[in-house]
Enzyme design. Structure first.
Site, short mmCIF file in Angstrom:
data_model
loop_
_atom_site.label_atom_id
_atom_site.label_comp_id
_atom_site.label_asym_id
_atom_site.label_seq_id
_atom_site.Cartn_x
_atom_site.Cartn_y
_atom_site.Cartn_z
N TRP A 141 1.02 -1.05 -0.06
CA TRP A 141 0.68 -0.01 0.45
C TRP A 141 0.54 1.46 0.17
O TRP A 141 0.56 2.45 -0.37
CB TRP A 141 -0.95 0.15 1.01
CG TRP A 141 -0.08 0.15 2.40
CD1 TRP A 141 0.10 -1.34 2.75
CD2 TRP A 141 0.42 0.88 3.04
NE1 TRP A 141 0.69 -0.93 3.74
CE2 TRP A 141 1.28 0.03 4.09
CE3 TRP A 141 0.36 2.14 3.34
CZ2 TRP A 141 2.12 1.10 4.77
CZ3 TRP A 141 1.30 3.15 3.69
CH2 TRP A 141 1.94 2.17 5.64
N LYS A 165 -3.30 -8.55 -6.61
CA LYS A 165 -4.20 -8.48 -4.90
C LYS A 165 -3.51 -7.35 -4.69
O LYS A 165 -2.25 -7.31 -4.37
CB LYS A 165 -3.89 -9.58 -4.41
CG LYS A 165 -4.65 -9.13 -2.98
CD LYS A 165 -4.02 -10.79 -1.68
CE LYS A 165 -4.05 -10.82 -0.19
NZ LYS A 165 -4.54 -9.28 -0.13
N SER A 218 5.75 -7.89 4.82
CA SER A 218 6.30 -7.61 5.88
C SER A 218 7.36 -9.15 5.54
O SER A 218 7.04 -9.84 4.76
CB SER A 218 5.70 -7.83 6.99
OG SER A 218 5.01 -9.01 6.93
N GLY A 222 5.83 -12.71 3.44
CA GLY A 222 6.47 -13.59 2.86
C GLY A 222 6.81 -14.67 3.36
O GLY A 222 7.13 -15.78 2.13
N GLU A 240 9.62 -8.93 -1.14
CA GLU A 240 10.15 -7.71 -1.44
C GLU A 240 9.97 -7.61 0.19
O GLU A 240 9.07 -7.48 0.35
CB GLU A 240 10.40 -7.29 -2.72
CG GLU A 240 10.79 -4.97 -2.01
CD GLU A 240 10.58 -4.20 -2.40
OE1 GLU A 240 10.61 -2.84 -2.14
OE2 GLU A 240 9.55 -3.86 -3.78
N CYS A 274 10.35 1.56 1.45
CA CYS A 274 10.47 0.16 1.38
C CYS A 274 12.14 1.07 2.08
O CYS A 274 13.25 0.09 2.32
CB CYS A 274 10.09 -0.19 0.49
SG CYS A 274 8.60 -0.71 0.06
N GLU A 374 12.97 -2.75 12.20
CA GLU A 374 12.14 -2.11 11.28
C GLU A 374 11.45 -1.02 11.73
O GLU A 374 10.49 -1.56 12.61
CB GLU A 374 11.25 -2.88 9.86
CG GLU A 374 11.05 -1.93 9.09
CD GLU A 374 10.03 -2.44 7.73
OE1 GLU A 374 10.36 -2.36 6.84
OE2 GLU A 374 9.47 -4.02 8.06
N PHE A 376 9.70 1.67 10.02
CA PHE A 376 8.76 2.17 8.46
C PHE A 376 7.85 3.03 8.75
O PHE A 376 6.53 3.67 9.23
CB PHE A 376 7.85 1.02 8.89
CG PHE A 376 7.41 0.75 7.18
CD1 PHE A 376 8.55 0.64 6.36
CD2 PHE A 376 5.82 0.66 6.79
CE1 PHE A 376 8.01 0.56 5.13
CE2 PHE A 376 5.98 1.03 5.35
CZ PHE A 376 6.81 0.79 4.16
#
Length: 472
Positions: A141, A165, A218, A222, A240, A274, A374, A376
């Protein structure tokens, strides 16, 4: 605290972080309808794979024109869905989406050309890149256009169909992109939205319906995708995942431009990038001057409603994302870090629980999650180091490895340090940028696989060798 109201079936709500109110609803597909959509994509792909490469390139170029015709409407949707300033939503299409699509179109014919070894008498031999079939793109997103485009455009150019998706928060972007391809004249079903929940997505991935799956999200997500794909199949899977990108600032850097770039890299898109910078290591000889200049620029942000022109930082995507960042900042300050820029320096809106001002911390170390896990979000730790060797060691002291950057005017030094930094991309005197001519990839928990550049076409094709003994 305003919590997202998501209905797991029927018409889910997309709750805007701007004001905590429902911005949009969309229809989520059940398993049977989702299968039918994949089957339609497979039918479209059987003829598309034989379409000349020139026609595939032309379609992708027309798609840009079709999207441009509705860019104002689409940008407003993106801003209302996930909170980035409207100018940034427009810029995502006008800048990187155009750049990446254009570059991939330019290199497609050469990248997909047959590879022919040395001639052997009586034999015709070559390797051809065959399309994999239907590509499943599970897009994030935070940059909803360009993350998807990284997969969709090379897949279509290579002769594949794509089902998209999108993350729930930006689910309408999949419809935007599918509509742009349709308006550009794409065959019915070639590029389509796949609005499904996680359970349906997992079922589809386990049923041998796809030739390749791409996931951006995340590390936990993944692993879930990798397990679902591996359950019954051995298809390719690109991941990714997370990042904790670091910057090493050396005494001979150009201070003003270094500070300007690293402030922007930490706080652009409310820190939800990212490859944004999440930790900075500054040589002791320049540390104090760097921090002083960094604080001055960081305090210039205007935190507010992203629909207002004066706003330079909108809300984070959800209230729980804000709580995560505040948790890291609180843990760091409890362990001795100094918060030198924070909420008190800004007028922070209270229209929802998703607004968070830039957070700048010093006296940090690797005992703090702020420097190792992370974030973010709009929080950055600045750590003093005594040498470039110490800085490189700290850069590599991470289970992530997406990008890293070195800030110095000594080109030879930058190259030597870049070779030692464990990351998919290493920058000198810039950061937080994807060059479509270079491979986008990561190491460690930052992911698996490659997009962009000529190498990006390898993921959405498979090599097929032709060894033909000529009859005459």
């Amino acid at each position: 605290m305003v919590l997202p109201r998501v209905q797991w079936g029927g018409m889910p709500d997309i709750v805007s972080p701007i004001d905590g109110q429902t911005a949009f609803q969309y229809e989520r597909l059940g398993l049977e309808d989702a299968r039918s959509r994949v089957e339609a994509a497979a039918v479209a792909q059987t003829s598309w794979r034989s379409t000349p490469i020139s026609d595939r390139i032309a379609l992708c170029r027309r798609m840009l024109h079709a999207y441009e015709a509705r860019e104002d409407e689409y940008a407003l949707q993106i801003t209302r869905m996930m909170g980035k300033p409207l100018a940034h939503a427009l810029g995502e299409f006008r800048g990187p989406m155009r750049e990446r699509t254009g570059h991939l179109c330019e290199i497609a014919e050469e990248a997909l050309a047959d590879q022919t070894p040395e001639e052997k008498h009586g034999l015709t031999r070559f390797v051809r890149r065959d399309p994999v079939g239907v590509v499943f793109d599970i897009a994030a997103w935070n940059y909803p256009l360009i993350i998807a485009i990284n997969v969709i455009v090379p897949a279509v150019l290579a002769g594949n169909a794509v089902v998209i998706k999108h993350a729930h928060q930006t689910a309408l972007v999949a419809e935007q992109l599918a509509q742009a391809f349709a308006d550009a004249g794409a065959p019915s079903g070639l590029v389509c939205a796949m609005p499904v929940d996680h359970a349906v997505a997992a079922s589809l991935m386990s049923e041998r319906l796809f030739g390749y799956v791409s996931f951006t999200g995340s590390v936990r997500g993944g692993h879930e995708v990798y397990r679902a794909v591996a359950a019954n199949d051995f298809i390719g899977c690109g991941l990714e995942l997370g990042g904790k990108d670091g910057a090493l600032v050396l005494p001979d850097c150009e201070l003003a431009s270094t500070v300007e770039n690293l402030v922007d890299a930490a706080f652009f898109n409310a820190g939800q990038s990212c490859c944004g910078i999440e930790r900075i290591y500054v040589h002791a000889d320049i540390h104090d001057r760097f921090v002083e200049a960094y604080v001055t620029l960081a305090r210039n942000y205007v935190v507010g409603n992203p629909l207002e022109e004066t706003t330079t930082m909108g809300p984070m995507v959800r209230a729980d994302a804000v709580a995560h960042v505040r948790g890291q900042v609180g843990q760091a300050t409890s362990n001795g870090a100094q918060l030198i820029v924070g909420d008190a320096d800004f007028e922070v809106p209270d229209a929802s629980s998703c607004y968070l001002a830039p957070q700048v911390l010093t006296d940090v170390d690797h005992s703090m999650a702020l420097m190792t896990e992370e974030t973010f979000g709009p929080a950055i730790g600045i750590m003093k180091v005594g040498s470039e060797d110490e800085g490189v060691a700290l850069m590599n002291d991470s289970h992530y490895g997406l990008t890293g950057s070195v800030w110095t005017q000594d080109d030879a030094r930058a190259m030597a340090l870049a070779e030692r930094i464990q990351a998919g991309t290493v920058f000198q005197n810039r950061c937080d940028y994807l060059d479509p001519g270079l491979a986008w990839t990561g190491v460690k928990d930052s992911g698996h696989g490659t997009s962009l550049s000529r190498l990006g076409f390898l993921s959405v094709t498979r090599p097929k060798s032709y060894h033909l003994r000529r009859a005459t």
